[in-house]
Design an enzyme around this catalytic site. Structure first.
Site, short mmCIF file in Angstrom:
data_model
loop_
_atom_site.label_atom_id
_atom_site.label_comp_id
_atom_site.label_asym_id
_atom_site.label_seq_id
_atom_site.Cartn_x
_atom_site.Cartn_y
_atom_site.Cartn_z
N SER A 137 -54.09 26.79 -50.81
CA SER A 137 -52.84 27.15 -50.13
C SER A 137 -51.97 25.95 -49.79
CB SER A 137 -53.16 27.93 -48.86
OG SER A 137 -53.75 29.18 -49.17
N GLU A 162 -84.34 -26.46 -54.23
CA GLU A 162 -83.37 -26.72 -55.30
C GLU A 162 -83.15 -28.21 -55.57
OE1 GLU A 162 -82.06 -24.62 -57.28
OE2 GLU A 162 -82.52 -22.71 -56.31
#
Length: 687
Positions: free
Chosen positions: A365, A94
């Protein structure tokens, strides 16, 4: 007259004038440059975008997530916590002249152009790391002259205000590595499952090559592209003298082990909760999304990270062996409505759908306690009310329609009371109950307890056929735990801006008494039987070390356990997104998740019994007749709680007795309710 052209005076005067002007221009230029440099040195840099992201904190004030449009996963580390090979690889590919330039590398730009032409590829970048950092921190990526001018200015300021090592450290913590990972630490953990300081040369070269094109060079997206890029990085490191050719060849030949994409996680804790809070902030509190993402807000939440980790661990362990099985868990403090734990699914990176809020699953339930509470509070029934558990054809809608429910496994129990019906999850008793109290009354009770989902006024509502969300169920059961008082679920305590000023502060509403405390306690007492011998939750009773009440619920596609202690009301749901039928083993996973979570989340909290309010009486009854027990019923008697005034008045005569009251203790001298908290409750009631 004197001829100026021959004497040469005027040309010498012109030269002197030119030199004077040049000198003045140079001085002015130097002053302008000096002035600019002084201005830049004394002008603060703008707030970095990452610093403006709002944050979400837990009940202890610790940051658990950040808000940004990129869903950033960011973990900052110091330079000495990064593998040297990764630093060398990054500089080589870079900005190889990083430590020698002042932010702008003219020679480097020219060299990059030549290298890229030679390779017919963008091998080296033309921007320095400082320029890239300025762009990433402070600017958008639009290609305009204004942006370029600002980039140059911010680059110069960065070089003035920070050392080279500080700039490099900031860059490595800021650069994007794909898949939401910002910075080397987050990227290293995501790709390799290890910290950045432990990366090998091969891993470092692979990672350093990704920022040039995070999507294109991601090894998850294309291993070929990633390896090609790795080769270029290694070659560049050889050219800069960071490594030898042999080291480069060996690193390229190394077979890397990547973390499975299915194991990737976001950098934020509690991502489902973060998304829920985000929606609340924008849609309910009216705070603009741009302010949330870039306003530096602090959102103070109710989440307890110890409880959250317990919930995540319980869900993970509870769904092992069923890769596509989903689960949800939400836990609310019934005393103040604070949401303590919130797990919307088994793996956020694979499935962001928040099952906690899904109003598409039948509770089965687990809905029955809402109906039974309606029956108790109406005084149309008590826990001693008897119905015959047998195949029954029910008529409704003016006898125009019929309904014939069945029990699971076609198992029926004959004459049973409410406690037995709840423990065994008897469907016949449940439908008899809703036919007695009326569907509209049950729906009204559900609404007042916090359930907003559509509820069909039909007998099957008793069996939980109308879909609701886990969030609603936890809220409703919190009302029972809170002695019948309404509970408003709360996720956000307050929100402050970047200056600390309060933008929003939660004001809890005055609680409404939904049902009398006595009715809520009697319902709680009945629900405790679910975890006792014969109850549908008894298989986890050995795990539970404290009083707990709850109810299981099972359909073909959904498994639930919704329950509570005095401190937490928790709903657990398990199922498949596409409605796939649950296997028997899968239908039993909700209860262990609930039990493991509850015990772990409350491991530092001493066990507490549910507080017994005024208006509750306890009497011994004969469970076969539902009447007051006599001495002849002593072998079968059971201590039951009733709302004062609803307890049985008639003594049992089914065992040949003469109506003599039963003794307080059984013949063996031991209480029939032999648990330690049962003994404590009896002592409390009789003191």
């Amino acid at each position: 007259m004197e001829r100026l052209s021959r004497s040469g005076r005027r040309p010498r005067q012109g030269l002197r004038l030119f030199l004077r002007i040049s000198l003045i221009t140079a001085v002015l230029g130097i002053c302008a440059v000096a002035g600019t440099l002084i201005y830049l040195a004394n002008t603060p840099l703008p707030t970095a975008d990452s610093d403006r992201n709002s944050r979400l904190v837990d009940i202890s004030g610790e940051t658990i997530a950040t808000f940004s449009s990129g869903a950033k996963n960011r973990i900052s580390v110091k330079l000495d916590q990064i593998a040297p090979d990764l630093i060398h690889a990054t500089l080589a590919v870079e900005d190889r002249n990083f430590y020698n330039h002042i932010g702008f590398d003219i020679k480097g730009m020219a060299r990059a152009v030549l290298v890229n032409i030679e390779h017919l590829d963008t091998v080296q970048g033309a921007s320095t790391l400082t320029q890239q950092l300025a762009r990433n921190l402070y600017l958008s990526h639009e290609r305009t002259w204004t942006r370029k001018a600002k980039e140059a200015m911010y680059t110069a300021q960065l070089e003035m205000k920070y050392s080279k090592d500080e700039i490099l450290q900031m860059y490595l913590n800021e650069v994007y590595y794909g898949h939401g990972a910002y910075g080397v630490e987050a990227a290293s953990e995501m790709y390799f499952g290890k910290p950045a300081k432990s990366l090998t040369l091969a891993e470092s070269a692979m990672l350093a090559g990704i920022p040039k094109g995070p999507t294109y060079y991601s090894p998850y997206n294309s291993m070929k592209n990633a390896k090609d890029r790795q080769r270029i990085v290694l070659k560049t490191m050889v050219e800069t003298g960071a490594i030898t050719r042999q080291q480069a060849d060996d690193a390229y030949a190394q077979l890397l082990s990547f973390k499975s994409p299915s194991q990737r996680t976001t950098g934020d804790d509690a991502p489902y909760f973060r998304d829920y809070v985000r929606s609340m902030v924008i849609n309910q509190l009216g705070i603009e999304e741009s302010l949330l993402e870039h306003g530096g807000l602090t959102i103070y939440s109710t989440l307890d990270m110890e409880a959250q980790k317990a919930a995540e661990a319980a869900v993970t362990e509870g769904t092992i062996g069923s890769p596509d099985l989903q689960a949800a868990l939400v836990s609310i403090d019934p005393r103040n409505g604070y949401i303590k734990a919130f797990v919307g699914g088994t793996n956020y990176t694979q499935n962001q759908y928040n099952h906690v809020l899904a109003k598409t699953r039948q509770p089965g339930s687990s809905f029955k306690p809402i109906m039974y509470l309606t029956a108790l509070s109406s005084r149309k029934m008590t826990e001693a009310s008897m119905f015959n558990s047998e195949p029954t054809l029910f008529h409704y809608d003016g006898n125009r329609k019929t309904y014939s429910p069945r029990n699971f496994g076609e198992k029926y129990f004959g004459e049973i009371d409410m406690r037995q019906a709840i423990a065994a999850s008897d469907n016949i008793y449940a439908v008899n109950t809703i036919m007695t109290v009326g569907t509209n009354h049950v729906i009204d009770m559900a609404r007042r307890m916090g359930i907003d989902s559509p509820l069909a006024p039909v007998p099957s509502l008793a069996l939980g056929t109308s879909p609701v969300s886990p969030f609603e169920m936890a809220s409703a059961f919190a009302v029972i735990s809170n002695q019948g008082r309404s509970v408003e679920p709360t996720a956000i305590i307050k929100i402050t801006d970047s200056g600390g000023d309060i933008l929003y502060e939660h004001t809890p509403p005055s609680p409404e008494q939904i049902v009398e405390p006595a009715a809520a306690y009697v319902m709680t007492h009945l629900m405790e039987s679910v975890f006792e011998t014969g109850g549908t939750g008894s298989r986890v009773s050995a795990v539970m070390k404290r009083p707990v009440a709850g109810k299981t619920g099972t359909t073909h596609t959904d498994a639930w356990l919704v329950g509570f202690t005095p401190e937490l009301s928790t709903a657990v749901w398990v199922g498949y997104d596409k409605g796939k039928i649950l296997e028997t083993a899968e239908s039993r996973k909700a209860a262990p998740i609930f039990a493991q979570f509850t015990e772990k989340a409350l491991e530092k909290v001493p066990p507490k019994i549910f507080p017994i309010p005024d208006g509750v009486v306890s009497v011994y009854v004969d469970p076969q007749s539902g009447k007051l027990a006599t001495a002849e019923c002593a072998a079968n008697q059971r201590l039951e709680m009733f709302i004062k005034g609803t307890e049985p008045k008639e003594y049992c005569s089914d065992h040949g007795g003469k109506g003599t009251p039963a003794p307080a203790e059984a013949k063996d001298g031991k209480s029939k309710d032999s648990s330690w908290w049962g003994d404590l409750k009896r002592w409390w009631m009789n003191k």
